[in-house]
Design an enzyme around this catalytic site. Structure first.
Site, short mmCIF file in Angstrom:
data_model
loop_
_atom_site.label_atom_id
_atom_site.label_comp_id
_atom_site.label_asym_id
_atom_site.label_seq_id
_atom_site.Cartn_x
_atom_site.Cartn_y
_atom_site.Cartn_z
N TYR A 164 30.34 38.14 45.17
CA TYR A 164 31.60 38.39 44.38
C TYR A 164 32.23 39.65 44.83
CZ TYR A 164 34.32 39.13 39.79
OH TYR A 164 35.11 39.09 38.94
N LYS A 168 36.21 39.52 46.23
CA LYS A 168 37.25 40.38 45.59
C LYS A 168 38.01 41.29 46.43
CE LYS A 168 37.13 38.29 41.60
NZ LYS A 168 38.26 37.41 41.25
#
Length: 269
Positions: A164, A168
């Site tokens: 993640y 991002k």
């Protein structure tokens, strides 16, 4: 359109795609854009009957046109088709909000490869495919607004979230590059970086984090999630919707390539 109507509906006549908008943050942003006058293309997973109820409710309460497109954003061609289908249906695409995302929490040595691949595909690559398809039409029109929902984890890291955090951070790089490429063509591209927002995604993280760290649910909420947010409360979807409307407005036409934290002061520490 008179001045009062323009102020109440600053996005009237615009067409907006919001990915991952059948619930949570995406639905909150879709509602805010619809209330500002934009026609809406919803996209996301869920029970089709419930999605239709949501679509009807949003159309009825805002008076704009709301359609649903079930494109599977894990597939690049399908992600691009979300944009081309919108162009075929509406004849234009003015606003693209890349919000769809998934999460998995695991120590790096145990992180499932399939989870890594899926997170990169949905949280990062899908944004590339939708932007790639939308950029040309926006450039031809001389106007476009692209908003990528990144995360505070696009700016900083937390343990057990390797996929993640990597995705991002990549979204922020993509945002800066597209912002530069669109600067002379009336196209802005910005990222919103929320702290913890109370959504179904965060609800799932709570249980996963509790298991990964061997602590209770309450400890995760108070001592992990909100520990870093000085406001000691979750960000709301309404706040993210309002930020999105502003970034789509003419008042924000000189704001591009930025990462806007909406994180309760997390990154201000």
């Amino acid at each position: 359109m008179n001045l009062a109507t323009a102020a109440a509906s600053p996005l009237s006549g615009r067409v907006a795609i919001i990915t991952g908008s059948t619930s949570g943050i995406g639905l909150g942003i879709a509602r805010a854009l619809a209330e500002a006058g934009a026609d809406i293309v919803l996209n996301g997973l869920g029970d089709l009957g419930q999605i239709e109820t949501t679509r009807n409710e949003l159309a009825d309460t805002t008076g704009v046109k709301v359609v649903y497109n079930g494109a599977n954003l894990l597939d690049g061609a399908d992600a691009a088709s979300l944009v081309t289908d919108t162009l075929n249906q509406f004849g234009r695409i003015d606003i693209l909000v890349n919000n769809a995302g998934i999460q998995h929490v695991s120590p790096i040595e145990d992180f499932p490869v399939d989870k890594w691949n899926a997170i990169q595909a949905l949280n990062l690559s899908a944004s590339f495919h939708t932007i790639r398809a939308a950029f040309g039409p926006m450039k031809a029109a001389g106007w476009g607004r692209i908003i990528n929902l990144a995360s505070v984890h696009g700016l900083i890291a937390s343990p057990y979230k390797s996929a993640y955090v990597a995705a991002k951070h990549g979204v922020l790089g993509l945002t800066k590059t597209v912002g530069l490429e669109g600067a002379q063509f009336g196209i802005t591209c910005n990222a919103i970086c929320p702290g913890y927002v109370w959504t179904p995604l965060v609800e799932g993280q709570i249980e996963d984090t509790a298991k990964a760290r061997g602590i209770s649910r309450d400890d995760v909420i108070n001592n992990v999630l909100l520990a870093a947010q000085p406001t000691k409360r979750f960000v709301t979807v309404e706040e993210l919707g309002a930020a999105s409307v502003f970034l789509c407005s003419d008042a924000a036409r000189s704001i591009t390539g930025v990462a806007l934290p909406v994180d309760g002061g997390w990154t201000g520490q």
